[in-house]
Design a protein around this motif. Structure first.
Motif, PDB file in Angstrom:
ATOM      1  N   ARG A 159       0.833  -1.212   0.000  1.00 53.89           N
ATOM      2  CA  ARG A 159       0.000   0.000   0.000  1.00 53.89           C
ATOM      3  C   ARG A 159       0.860   1.252   0.000  1.00 53.89           C
ATOM      4  N   MET A 160       1.931   1.208   0.763  1.00 57.92           N
ATOM      5  CA  MET A 160       2.805   2.376   0.849  1.00 57.92           C
ATOM      6  C   MET A 160       3.416   2.700  -0.516  1.00 57.92           C
ATOM      7  N   TYR A 161       3.806   1.650  -1.243  1.00 57.35           N
ATOM      8  CA  TYR A 161       4.368   1.854  -2.585  1.00 57.35           C
ATOM      9  C   TYR A 161       3.281   2.253  -3.580  1.00 57.35           C
ATOM     10  N   GLU A 162       2.113   1.686  -3.444  1.00 57.87           N
ATOM     11  CA  GLU A 162       1.019   2.019  -4.366  1.00 57.87           C
ATOM     12  C   GLU A 162       0.642   3.494  -4.258  1.00 57.87           C
ATOM     13  N   ARG A 163       0.628   3.998  -3.036  1.00 59.83           N
ATOM     14  CA  ARG A 163       0.168   5.370  -2.797  1.00 59.83           C
ATOM     15  C   ARG A 163       1.309   6.371  -2.648  1.00 59.83           C
ATOM     16  N   GLY A 164       2.537   5.863  -2.628  1.00 61.56           N
ATOM     17  CA  GLY A 164       3.676   6.761  -2.479  1.00 61.56           C
ATOM     18  C   GLY A 164       3.746   7.396  -1.113  1.00 61.56           C
ATOM     19  N   ILE A 165       3.447   6.607  -0.082  1.00 60.01           N
ATOM     20  CA  ILE A 165       3.469   7.117   1.292  1.00 60.01           C
ATOM     21  C   ILE A 165       4.839   6.853   1.920  1.00 60.01           C
ATOM     22  N   GLY A 166       5.617   7.901   2.048  1.00 63.88           N
ATOM     23  CA  GLY A 166       6.940   7.773   2.653  1.00 63.88           C
ATOM     24  C   GLY A 166       7.982   7.181   1.725  1.00 63.88           C
ATOM     25  N   VAL A 167       7.557   6.784   0.534  1.00 67.02           N
ATOM     26  CA  VAL A 167       8.463   6.210  -0.470  1.00 67.02           C
ATOM     27  C   VAL A 167       8.063   6.744  -1.843  1.00 67.02           C
ATOM     28  N   GLU A 168       8.955   6.579  -2.808  1.00 69.48           N
ATOM     29  CA  GLU A 168       8.610   6.945  -4.171  1.00 69.48           C
ATOM     30  C   GLU A 168       7.558   5.965  -4.690  1.00 69.48           C
ATOM     31  N   LYS A 169       6.499   6.495  -5.245  1.00 72.34           N
ATOM     32  CA  LYS A 169       5.412   5.643  -5.723  1.00 72.34           C
ATOM     33  C   LYS A 169       5.917   4.656  -6.770  1.00 72.34           C
ATOM     34  N   SER A 170       5.543   3.398  -6.605  1.00 69.40           N
ATOM     35  CA  SER A 170       5.938   2.360  -7.556  1.00 69.40           C
ATOM     36  C   SER A 170       4.830   1.319  -7.645  1.00 69.40           C
ATOM     37  N   PHE A 171       4.053   1.373  -8.731  1.00 68.38           N
ATOM     38  CA  PHE A 171       2.965   0.422  -8.916  1.00 68.38           C
ATOM     39  C   PHE A 171       3.494  -0.996  -9.124  1.00 68.38           C
ATOM     40  N   SER A 172       4.619  -1.113  -9.809  1.00 72.09           N
ATOM     41  CA  SER A 172       5.180  -2.446 -10.054  1.00 72.09           C
ATOM     42  C   SER A 172       5.628  -3.097  -8.749  1.00 72.09           C
ATOM     43  N   LYS A 173       6.218  -2.305  -7.859  1.00 71.14           N
ATOM     44  CA  LYS A 173       6.640  -2.827  -6.556  1.00 71.14           C
ATOM     45  C   LYS A 173       5.415  -3.199  -5.723  1.00 71.14           C
ATOM     46  N   ALA A 174       4.378  -2.381  -5.830  1.00 73.81           N
ATOM     47  CA  ALA A 174       3.145  -2.667  -5.102  1.00 73.81           C
ATOM     48  C   ALA A 174       2.543  -3.991  -5.560  1.00 73.81           C
ATOM     49  N   VAL A 175       2.507  -4.199  -6.873  1.00 70.73           N
ATOM     50  CA  VAL A 175       1.968  -5.448  -7.419  1.00 70.73           C
ATOM     51  C   VAL A 175       2.764  -6.641  -6.916  1.00 70.73           C
ATOM     52  N   GLU A 176       4.070  -6.504  -6.918  1.00 73.69           N
ATOM     53  CA  GLU A 176       4.954  -7.585  -6.444  1.00 73.69           C
ATOM     54  C   GLU A 176       4.628  -7.956  -5.001  1.00 73.69           C
ATOM     55  N   LEU A 177       4.451  -6.936  -4.154  1.00 74.53           N
ATOM     56  CA  LEU A 177       4.178  -7.171  -2.746  1.00 74.53           C
ATOM     57  C   LEU A 177       2.760  -7.700  -2.522  1.00 74.53           C
ATOM     58  N   PHE A 178       1.794  -7.152  -3.266  1.00 70.36           N
ATOM     59  CA  PHE A 178       0.422  -7.646  -3.148  1.00 70.36           C
ATOM     60  C   PHE A 178       0.332  -9.117  -3.555  1.00 70.36           C
ATOM     61  N   ARG A 179       1.083  -9.478  -4.600  1.00 66.68           N
ATOM     62  CA  ARG A 179       1.051 -10.874  -5.065  1.00 66.68           C
ATOM     63  C   ARG A 179       1.617 -11.812  -3.996  1.00 66.68           C
ATOM     64  N   LYS A 180       2.717 -11.423  -3.392  1.00 64.47           N
ATOM     65  CA  LYS A 180       3.302 -12.249  -2.334  1.00 64.47           C
ATOM     66  C   LYS A 180       2.342 -12.370  -1.156  1.00 64.47           C
ATOM     67  N   SER A 181       1.686 -11.263  -0.823  1.00 64.57           N
ATOM     68  CA  SER A 181       0.720 -11.266   0.266  1.00 64.57           C
ATOM     69  C   SER A 181      -0.477 -12.153  -0.075  1.00 64.57           C
ATOM     70  N   ALA A 182      -0.973 -12.019  -1.300  1.00 66.46           N
ATOM     71  CA  ALA A 182      -2.124 -12.815  -1.748  1.00 66.46           C
ATOM     72  C   ALA A 182      -1.798 -14.297  -1.753  1.00 66.46           C
ATOM     73  N   ASP A 183      -0.599 -14.621  -2.201  1.00 65.20           N
ATOM     74  CA  ASP A 183      -0.177 -16.030  -2.253  1.00 65.20           C
ATOM     75  C   ASP A 183      -0.106 -16.644  -0.858  1.00 65.20           C
TER      76      ASP A 183
END
Length: 204
Positions: A129-153
């Motif tokens: 979520r932090m990467y998706e929304r750029g909260i405290g980090v540079e926004k990165s949708f690709s990084k967000a997807v990577e993390l969401f996928r690991k979480s979903a799995d």
């Protein structure tokens, strides 16, 4: 003798933590938050990190106790110090939203990253979520997807739903109705009502 006493102590804390979980979920009768809290606190005094984390949850949400962010943070901090990944994620959330502490995205990221490094599903989703929304980090949708996928799995309902959203909207990943439906379906099966609504909309 010292080793024997240590084994008994650890065994006792495991039993106490399990009894707390059973009372929390009503697995041996009716749910009882006060009893669950008592068991968790007993186990926590023996250094059981899982019990410390659950005790923190109960104080944060006011389950069987007077709601207290301060007590929640106390227990989360103890559990995190013992390496409990779920507590690290919960502590990160306290800093992200400023519950009982001064809001700090830097601290939130620190704890989310620690939790995610242990592949904790909540920690992975929260960091995503932090990467998706750029909260405290540079926004990165690709990084967000990577993390969401690991979480979903790893069975996170929130991670499954967030990953489905990314596929539905083509955010950080190639747009795919099929994959969006798949992950919405998984999340819906696990009880996510928003995912159910998405399925109805997409099938309509």
């Amino acid at each position: 003798l010292r080793l024997t006493q240590e084994a008994v102590r650890n065994g006792s804390s495991l039993f106490e933590a399990r009894m707390g979980y059973y009372d929390l979920k009503g697995m041996c009768g009716e749910k009882s938050y006060p009893k669950a809290r008592e068991w968790f606190q007993k186990a926590a005094t023996h250094g059981n990190s899982s019990a410390e984390s659950f005790a923190g949850n109960m104080y944060e949400l006011g389950l069987g106790v007077e709601q207290s962010y301060a007590k929640a943070i106390e227990y989360y901090s103890k559990a995190a110090a013992h390496g409990e990944s779920s507590a690290e994620s919960d502590l990160g959330a306290m800093y992200e939203y400023g519950n009982g502490v001064r809001q700090s995205y830097k601290e939130a990221l620190y704890w989310y990253r620690k939790s995610a490094s242990k592949y904790d599903r909540a920690g992975l989703n929260n960091l995503g979520r932090m990467y998706e929304r750029g909260i405290g980090v540079e926004k990165s949708f690709s990084k967000a997807v990577e993390l969401f996928r690991k979480s979903a799995d790893r069975g996170s309902i929130a991670g499954q739903y967030n990953l489905a959203l990314m596929y539905e909207n083509g955010t950080g990943v190639k747009k795919s109705r099929e994959k969006a439906l798949y992950w919405y379906h998984i999340a819906a099966q696990d009880g996510n009502t928003s995912a159910v609504q998405k399925l109805v909309k997409l099938h309509g």
